[in-house]
Design an enzyme around this catalytic site. Structure first.
Site, PDB file in Angstrom:
ATOM      1  N   ASP A 174      -1.371   6.238  -5.525  1.00 30.41           N
ATOM      2  CA  ASP A 174      -2.364   7.170  -5.531  1.00 30.41           C
ATOM      3  C   ASP A 174      -1.590   8.499  -6.998  1.00 30.41           C
ATOM      4  O   ASP A 174      -0.705   8.607  -6.376  1.00 30.41           O
ATOM      5  CB  ASP A 174      -2.506   8.005  -4.574  1.00 30.41           C
ATOM      6  CG  ASP A 174      -2.654   7.152  -3.719  1.00 30.41           C
ATOM      7  OD1 ASP A 174      -3.744   6.302  -3.223  1.00 30.41           O
ATOM      8  OD2 ASP A 174      -1.736   7.220  -2.455  1.00 30.41           O
ATOM      9  N   HIS A 199      -0.012  11.196  -2.221  1.00 33.65           N
ATOM     10  CA  HIS A 199      -1.698  10.174  -1.366  1.00 33.65           C
ATOM     11  C   HIS A 199      -2.358  11.851  -1.578  1.00 33.65           C
ATOM     12  O   HIS A 199      -3.817  11.348  -1.399  1.00 33.65           O
ATOM     13  CB  HIS A 199      -1.301   9.463  -0.332  1.00 33.65           C
ATOM     14  CG  HIS A 199      -3.037   9.618   0.247  1.00 33.65           C
ATOM     15  ND1 HIS A 199      -3.884   9.485   1.453  1.00 33.65           N
ATOM     16  CD2 HIS A 199      -3.690   8.567  -0.072  1.00 33.65           C
ATOM     17  CE1 HIS A 199      -4.828   9.869   1.946  1.00 33.65           C
ATOM     18  NE2 HIS A 199      -5.165   8.503   0.948  1.00 33.65           N
ATOM     19  N   GLU A 224       0.638  -0.497  -4.521  1.00 34.90           N
ATOM     20  CA  GLU A 224      -0.413   0.500  -4.758  1.00 34.90           C
ATOM     21  C   GLU A 224      -0.146   1.771  -4.902  1.00 34.90           C
ATOM     22  O   GLU A 224       0.664   1.701  -4.099  1.00 34.90           O
ATOM     23  CB  GLU A 224      -1.568   0.567  -4.201  1.00 34.90           C
ATOM     24  CG  GLU A 224      -2.865   0.884  -4.071  1.00 34.90           C
ATOM     25  CD  GLU A 224      -3.058   2.400  -2.830  1.00 34.90           C
ATOM     26  OE1 GLU A 224      -3.664   3.159  -3.116  1.00 34.90           O
ATOM     27  OE2 GLU A 224      -1.942   2.789  -2.575  1.00 34.90           O
ATOM     28  N   GLU A 238      -4.193   4.118  -7.884  1.00 32.32           N
ATOM     29  CA  GLU A 238      -5.134   5.052  -7.677  1.00 32.32           C
ATOM     30  C   GLU A 238      -5.717   5.887  -8.777  1.00 32.32           C
ATOM     31  O   GLU A 238      -4.663   6.646  -7.811  1.00 32.32           O
ATOM     32  CB  GLU A 238      -5.399   4.706  -6.243  1.00 32.32           C
ATOM     33  CG  GLU A 238      -6.943   4.873  -5.852  1.00 32.32           C
ATOM     34  CD  GLU A 238      -6.842   5.270  -4.096  1.00 32.32           C
ATOM     35  OE1 GLU A 238      -6.225   4.808  -3.280  1.00 32.32           O
ATOM     36  OE2 GLU A 238      -8.095   6.134  -3.894  1.00 32.32           O
ATOM     37  N   HIS A 286       0.154  -1.534  -0.392  1.00 32.51           N
ATOM     38  CA  HIS A 286      -0.059  -0.454   0.317  1.00 32.51           C
ATOM     39  C   HIS A 286       0.926   1.416  -0.049  1.00 32.51           C
ATOM     40  O   HIS A 286       1.826   1.171   1.062  1.00 32.51           O
ATOM     41  CB  HIS A 286      -0.729  -0.207   0.711  1.00 32.51           C
ATOM     42  CG  HIS A 286      -2.112   1.024   0.979  1.00 32.51           C
ATOM     43  ND1 HIS A 286      -1.824   1.700   2.059  1.00 32.51           N
ATOM     44  CD2 HIS A 286      -2.862   1.496   0.347  1.00 32.51           C
ATOM     45  CE1 HIS A 286      -3.004   3.031   2.301  1.00 32.51           C
ATOM     46  NE2 HIS A 286      -3.729   3.265   1.372  1.00 32.51           N
TER      47      HIS A 286
HETATM   48  O1  G3P Z   1      -6.859   1.193  -2.644  1.00 32.48           O
HETATM   49  C1  G3P Z   1      -6.853   1.123  -0.966  1.00 32.48           C
HETATM   50  C2  G3P Z   1      -6.692   2.255  -0.437  1.00 32.48           C
HETATM   51  O2  G3P Z   1      -5.308   2.899  -0.806  1.00 32.48           O
HETATM   52  C3  G3P Z   1      -7.142   3.227  -0.444  1.00 32.48           C
HETATM   53  O3  G3P Z   1      -7.589   4.643   0.063  1.00 32.48           O
HETATM   54  O4  G3P Z   1      -6.679   6.737   0.492  1.00 32.48           O
HETATM   55  O5  G3P Z   1      -5.621   4.839   0.920  1.00 32.48           O
HETATM   56  O6  G3P Z   1      -5.824   5.383  -0.717  1.00 32.48           O
HETATM   57  P1  G3P Z   1      -6.147   5.579   0.619  1.00 32.48           P
HETATM   58 MG    MG Z   2      -4.324   4.693  -2.277  1.00 32.23          MG
END
Ligand code: G3P
Ligand code: MG
Length: 254
Positions: free
Chosen positions: A42, A55, A40, A114, A13
């Protein structure tokens, strides 16, 4: 296109963000070294229109800059230190562009991008991200996710071979999107609910739809064991090492 990941898959993450500054090349490289199945990240647009990997909508928490990412051009973002807040040892880390990330780790690990244009849902983020993925030929090793169904539909229209993951929140809106309506809105290959929303019925419903279920964000081994026993197909974790190191394997089928 089916998602070519094992079950359960370990998504790092924001990269291996327990051990390196989130959403930096250092965190992505560490996730690869730690044996994660996927990273993952952002993605959002900065003021000069490039896709950058960060993020928060603001710079304060993870950099030495100030203000909104959407109001800051790339030439300014490039000067910022995105590592020192985490540990001075990472002071050389910058906010990467998505182009830089795809160039350096694309094809070496599966990437969940994301699409984070939540406050600017009409901006061209989905199309710009899709164009980059296409340019690097990474359609088979990338997944698009978003909490916004319409953003996912736009990415899908531009690059239909890339699988979709619908992110959902706890609460009534998430409950609605976890149900049949979510699948009607988004032709997803994976449902990405928050960990507290996961129930045996939700796992079964996702599987009945032919979809995987990946849940966020799980850093507690006992909780992961419970979720894996329910049949979830993957977890987002800040600490992939907990699951991938020899002594930390939670199941025998990974
Ligand atoms: O993809 C899971 C997670 O990344 C979603 O929430 O706020 O951590 O981007 P956030
Ligand atoms: Mg995320």
């Amino acid at each position: 296109m089916p998602i070519p990941l094992p079950t359960p898959a370990i998504f790092a993450h924001r990269g291996a963000s327990a051990h390196a500054p989130e959403n930096t090349l250092a965190a992505f490289e560490l996730a690869i070294r730690q044996g994660a199945d996927a990273i993952e990240l952002d993605a959002m647009l900065c003021a000069s229109g490039e896709v950058v990997v960060i993020h928060d909508e603001t710079l304060e928490r993870t950099t030495d800059g100030q203000g909104l990412v959407s109001e800051t051009p790339l030439e300014v973002l490039r000067q910022l230190d995105a590592g020192s807040y985490f540990d001075p040892a990472f002071s050389g880390q910058r906010i990467p562009t998505l182009e830089e990330v795809l160039e350096s780790v694309g094809g070496r690990i599966y990437i969940n991008i994301e699409l984070k244009n939540y406050t600017t849902p009409r901006d061209p983020l989905p199309e710009r991200v899709a164009a980059l993925v296409e340019r690097f030929g990474l359609e088979e090793s990338v997944l698009f996710s978003s909490f916004n169904p319409w953003t996912l539909r736009r990415a899908h229209a531009r690059l239909p071979r890339v699988p979709l993951g619908l992110l959902t929140t706890p609460g009534w809106m998430g409950t609605v999107l976890n149900g049949p309506l979510g699948r009607l809105l988004v032709p997803y290959e994976a449902l990405h609910p928050e960990r507290r929303s996961v129930t045996p019925a939700l796992v079964a419903a996702a599987h009945r739809r032919g979809a995987r279920l990946h849940t966020y964000t799980v850093d507690d081994p006992a909780e992961a064991r419970y979720l894996f026993a329910l049949g979830v197909d993957g977890i987002f974790t800040n600490d992939p090492l907990l699951w991938t190191m020899d002594g930390g394997r939670l199941t025998t089928d990974r």
